[in-house]
Design a protein around this motif. Sequence first.
Motif, PDB file in Angstrom:
ATOM      1  N   GLY A  34      61.662  37.199  51.851  1.00 48.07           N
ATOM      2  CA  GLY A  34      62.555  36.532  52.398  1.00 48.07           C
ATOM      3  C   GLY A  34      63.716  36.393  51.950  1.00 48.07           C
ATOM      4  O   GLY A  34      64.881  36.178  52.471  1.00 48.07           O
ATOM      5  N   THR A  35      63.974  35.813  50.609  1.00 42.92           N
ATOM      6  CA  THR A  35      65.018  35.265  49.878  1.00 42.92           C
ATOM      7  C   THR A  35      66.035  36.428  49.889  1.00 42.92           C
ATOM      8  O   THR A  35      67.194  36.306  50.217  1.00 42.92           O
ATOM      9  CB  THR A  35      64.907  34.842  48.621  1.00 42.92           C
ATOM     10  OG1 THR A  35      63.821  33.931  48.549  1.00 42.92           O
ATOM     11  CG2 THR A  35      66.103  34.530  47.811  1.00 42.92           C
ATOM     12  N   PHE A  36      65.443  37.865  49.485  1.00 42.61           N
ATOM     13  CA  PHE A  36      66.546  38.935  49.858  1.00 42.61           C
ATOM     14  C   PHE A  36      66.993  39.205  50.776  1.00 42.61           C
ATOM     15  O   PHE A  36      68.305  39.429  51.104  1.00 42.61           O
ATOM     16  CB  PHE A  36      65.722  40.199  48.902  1.00 42.61           C
ATOM     17  CG  PHE A  36      66.377  41.227  48.997  1.00 42.61           C
ATOM     18  CD1 PHE A  36      67.508  41.606  48.343  1.00 42.61           C
ATOM     19  CD2 PHE A  36      66.013  42.295  50.043  1.00 42.61           C
ATOM     20  CE1 PHE A  36      68.402  42.939  48.442  1.00 42.61           C
ATOM     21  CE2 PHE A  36      66.707  43.609  50.115  1.00 42.61           C
ATOM     22  CZ  PHE A  36      67.842  43.774  49.536  1.00 42.61           C
ATOM     23  N   LEU A  37      65.976  39.272  51.868  1.00 40.41           N
ATOM     24  CA  LEU A  37      66.384  39.804  53.195  1.00 40.41           C
ATOM     25  C   LEU A  37      67.646  38.693  53.893  1.00 40.41           C
ATOM     26  O   LEU A  37      67.943  39.467  55.149  1.00 40.41           O
ATOM     27  CB  LEU A  37      65.033  40.097  53.915  1.00 40.41           C
ATOM     28  CG  LEU A  37      64.328  41.107  53.495  1.00 40.41           C
ATOM     29  CD1 LEU A  37      62.893  41.115  54.313  1.00 40.41           C
ATOM     30  CD2 LEU A  37      64.725  42.327  53.482  1.00 40.41           C
ATOM     31  N   GLN A  38      67.534  37.799  53.397  1.00 41.46           N
ATOM     32  CA  GLN A  38      68.525  36.861  54.168  1.00 41.46           C
ATOM     33  C   GLN A  38      70.032  37.428  53.599  1.00 41.46           C
ATOM     34  O   GLN A  38      70.996  36.950  54.652  1.00 41.46           O
ATOM     35  CB  GLN A  38      68.374  35.355  53.619  1.00 41.46           C
ATOM     36  CG  GLN A  38      67.216  34.668  54.250  1.00 41.46           C
ATOM     37  CD  GLN A  38      67.047  33.412  53.805  1.00 41.46           C
ATOM     38  OE1 GLN A  38      67.711  32.292  54.192  1.00 41.46           O
ATOM     39  NE2 GLN A  38      66.205  33.141  52.790  1.00 41.46           N
ATOM     40  N   ARG A  39      70.054  38.013  52.686  1.00 40.74           N
ATOM     41  CA  ARG A  39      71.365  38.606  52.396  1.00 40.74           C
ATOM     42  C   ARG A  39      71.491  40.133  52.534  1.00 40.74           C
ATOM     43  O   ARG A  39      72.549  40.745  52.716  1.00 40.74           O
ATOM     44  CB  ARG A  39      72.003  38.043  51.237  1.00 40.74           C
ATOM     45  CG  ARG A  39      71.023  38.332  49.960  1.00 40.74           C
ATOM     46  CD  ARG A  39      71.547  37.715  48.563  1.00 40.74           C
ATOM     47  NE  ARG A  39      71.080  38.285  47.366  1.00 40.74           N
ATOM     48  CZ  ARG A  39      69.665  37.850  47.143  1.00 40.74           C
ATOM     49  NH1 ARG A  39      69.042  37.124  47.817  1.00 40.74           N
ATOM     50  NH2 ARG A  39      69.412  38.478  45.808  1.00 40.74           N
ATOM     51  N   GLY A  40      70.355  40.923  51.869  1.00 39.12           N
ATOM     52  CA  GLY A  40      70.498  42.175  51.747  1.00 39.12           C
ATOM     53  C   GLY A  40      71.429  42.657  50.896  1.00 39.12           C
ATOM     54  O   GLY A  40      72.087  41.840  50.079  1.00 39.12           O
ATOM     55  N   ILE A  41      72.045  43.941  50.894  1.00 36.92           N
ATOM     56  CA  ILE A  41      72.843  44.587  50.134  1.00 36.92           C
ATOM     57  C   ILE A  41      73.834  45.340  50.970  1.00 36.92           C
ATOM     58  O   ILE A  41      73.327  45.941  51.902  1.00 36.92           O
ATOM     59  CB  ILE A  41      72.615  45.287  48.831  1.00 36.92           C
ATOM     60  CG1 ILE A  41      71.488  46.461  49.435  1.00 36.92           C
ATOM     61  CG2 ILE A  41      71.900  44.553  47.877  1.00 36.92           C
ATOM     62  CD1 ILE A  41      71.185  47.263  48.143  1.00 36.92           C
ATOM     63  N   ALA A  42      75.129  45.373  50.717  1.00 37.51           N
ATOM     64  CA  ALA A  42      75.991  46.146  51.596  1.00 37.51           C
ATOM     65  C   ALA A  42      76.174  47.512  51.007  1.00 37.51           C
ATOM     66  O   ALA A  42      76.518  48.506  51.759  1.00 37.51           O
ATOM     67  CB  ALA A  42      77.419  45.458  51.810  1.00 37.51           C
ATOM     68  N   THR A  43      75.828  47.808  49.557  1.00 36.16           N
ATOM     69  CA  THR A  43      76.415  48.810  48.860  1.00 36.16           C
ATOM     70  C   THR A  43      75.452  48.957  47.925  1.00 36.16           C
ATOM     71  O   THR A  43      74.928  48.021  47.258  1.00 36.16           O
ATOM     72  CB  THR A  43      77.815  49.009  48.408  1.00 36.16           C
ATOM     73  OG1 THR A  43      77.932  50.310  47.559  1.00 36.16           O
ATOM     74  CG2 THR A  43      77.916  47.635  47.506  1.00 36.16           C
ATOM     75  N   THR A  44      75.075  50.255  47.441  1.00 37.35           N
ATOM     76  CA  THR A  44      74.338  50.534  46.186  1.00 37.35           C
ATOM     77  C   THR A  44      75.084  50.688  44.895  1.00 37.35           C
ATOM     78  O   THR A  44      74.567  51.092  43.966  1.00 37.35           O
ATOM     79  CB  THR A  44      73.441  51.795  46.544  1.00 37.35           C
ATOM     80  OG1 THR A  44      74.143  52.862  46.947  1.00 37.35           O
ATOM     81  CG2 THR A  44      72.589  51.698  47.513  1.00 37.35           C
ATOM     82  N   ALA A  45      76.463  50.589  45.096  1.00 35.51           N
ATOM     83  CA  ALA A  45      77.482  50.711  43.962  1.00 35.51           C
ATOM     84  C   ALA A  45      77.096  49.538  43.021  1.00 35.51           C
ATOM     85  O   ALA A  45      76.878  48.343  43.048  1.00 35.51           O
ATOM     86  CB  ALA A  45      78.656  50.560  44.390  1.00 35.51           C
ATOM     87  N   GLY A  46      76.910  50.165  41.569  1.00 35.32           N
ATOM     88  CA  GLY A  46      76.345  49.417  40.484  1.00 35.32           C
ATOM     89  C   GLY A  46      74.857  49.338  40.077  1.00 35.32           C
ATOM     90  O   GLY A  46      74.431  48.753  39.083  1.00 35.32           O
ATOM     91  N   PHE A  47      74.097  49.762  41.056  1.00 34.41           N
ATOM     92  CA  PHE A  47      72.785  49.867  40.874  1.00 34.41           C
ATOM     93  C   PHE A  47      72.287  51.240  40.228  1.00 34.41           C
ATOM     94  O   PHE A  47      72.867  52.319  40.683  1.00 34.41           O
ATOM     95  CB  PHE A  47      71.816  49.612  42.288  1.00 34.41           C
ATOM     96  CG  PHE A  47      72.019  48.213  42.867  1.00 34.41           C
ATOM     97  CD1 PHE A  47      71.118  47.022  42.256  1.00 34.41           C
ATOM     98  CD2 PHE A  47      72.887  47.981  43.676  1.00 34.41           C
ATOM     99  CE1 PHE A  47      71.346  45.781  42.581  1.00 34.41           C
ATOM    100  CE2 PHE A  47      72.935  46.852  44.376  1.00 34.41           C
ATOM    101  CZ  PHE A  47      72.135  45.632  43.770  1.00 34.41           C
ATOM    102  N   PRO A  48      71.612  51.308  39.242  1.00 36.29           N
ATOM    103  CA  PRO A  48      71.138  52.418  38.774  1.00 36.29           C
ATOM    104  C   PRO A  48      70.208  53.275  39.541  1.00 36.29           C
ATOM    105  O   PRO A  48      69.396  52.918  40.228  1.00 36.29           O
ATOM    106  CB  PRO A  48      70.556  52.028  37.496  1.00 36.29           C
ATOM    107  CG  PRO A  48      69.751  50.886  37.661  1.00 36.29           C
ATOM    108  CD  PRO A  48      70.914  50.306  38.540  1.00 36.29           C
ATOM    109  N   GLU A  49      70.447  54.840  39.355  1.00 39.00           N
ATOM    110  CA  GLU A  49      69.668  55.537  40.186  1.00 39.00           C
ATOM    111  C   GLU A  49      68.243  55.587  39.584  1.00 39.00           C
ATOM    112  O   GLU A  49      68.014  55.434  38.396  1.00 39.00           O
ATOM    113  CB  GLU A  49      70.217  57.114  40.300  1.00 39.00           C
ATOM    114  CG  GLU A  49      71.294  57.334  41.438  1.00 39.00           C
ATOM    115  CD  GLU A  49      71.667  58.727  41.609  1.00 39.00           C
ATOM    116  OE1 GLU A  49      70.851  59.446  41.744  1.00 39.00           O
ATOM    117  OE2 GLU A  49      72.997  59.075  41.774  1.00 39.00           O
TER     118      GLU A  49
END
Length: 275
Positions: A34-49
């Motif tokens: 729930g904590t994460f889903l209140q904001r989500g992410i707009a982009t995967t930039a910066g996250f490692p594959e």
Amino acid sequence: MKYLRIGQPGYETPVALHEGRYYDLSGPIGDIDGTFLQRGIATTAGFPEIDISGQRIAPPISRPNAIVCIGMNYAAHCAESGVEPPAEPVVFYKHPNTIVGPEDDVEIPRRSTRTDWEVELGVVFNKRVSYLESEAEALDCIAGFVVANDLSEREFQIERSGGQFSKGKACPTFTPLGPWLVTPDEIADVQGLRMWSKVNGEGRQDSSSKDMIFGVAHLIWHMSQFMAFDAGDLLLTGTPEGVALSGRFPYLKAGDVVEVGIDGLGSTANPTVQA
């Protein structure tokens, strides 16, 4: 965006699937909750594959506070069950500990002879939802959609119910989810999704969410007048025709493989074992 979780129970890693590539979210993201889903992410930039080959696919959300379920919400399913369509949504609850991954074992309960499958469209919330003013507000409350198998033991549910469904719905492993939580922007028409199920590769259900008696927006608005959803909670919206309760198919037994799927949301394939 599609969110998923990989790894063994208690050690899951949150992952994003975007444009065919998987990204490890575990640095700044604790879990798909729930904590994460209140904001989500707009982009995967910066996250490692990340390479997910060989990993267990876990349920795409961590344990919600509640699983709220709608019964008898498809016209053809009401007909095959021999009941009149309800005037208002029929509601029951499942225990959150029933959730398992899309390929995990499903347990046939002890003393069960009538374990059944139900493909369902699941809705996960991105905020607290209470007393919505209109159906138009409802869709803004959705973090994503997920495939669910609302497994049911029909004797427990009907003959031994005590007047409600949950005895036949809350057995361990009775809510396989996954493989992904799909954000609403990837679903063009939530009331036009093909839904299907199979047992040992043989077709069972083959319908569409357009057969719902009460649509997704109406269900969220209606239920918000009676209860509050929290971010991360799961709403299951009912199943179409083609279940074993219809009398057209045998019930599940240990050794079967039960699959359910929804266009755009993926599918589950769970082996059954004896509890």
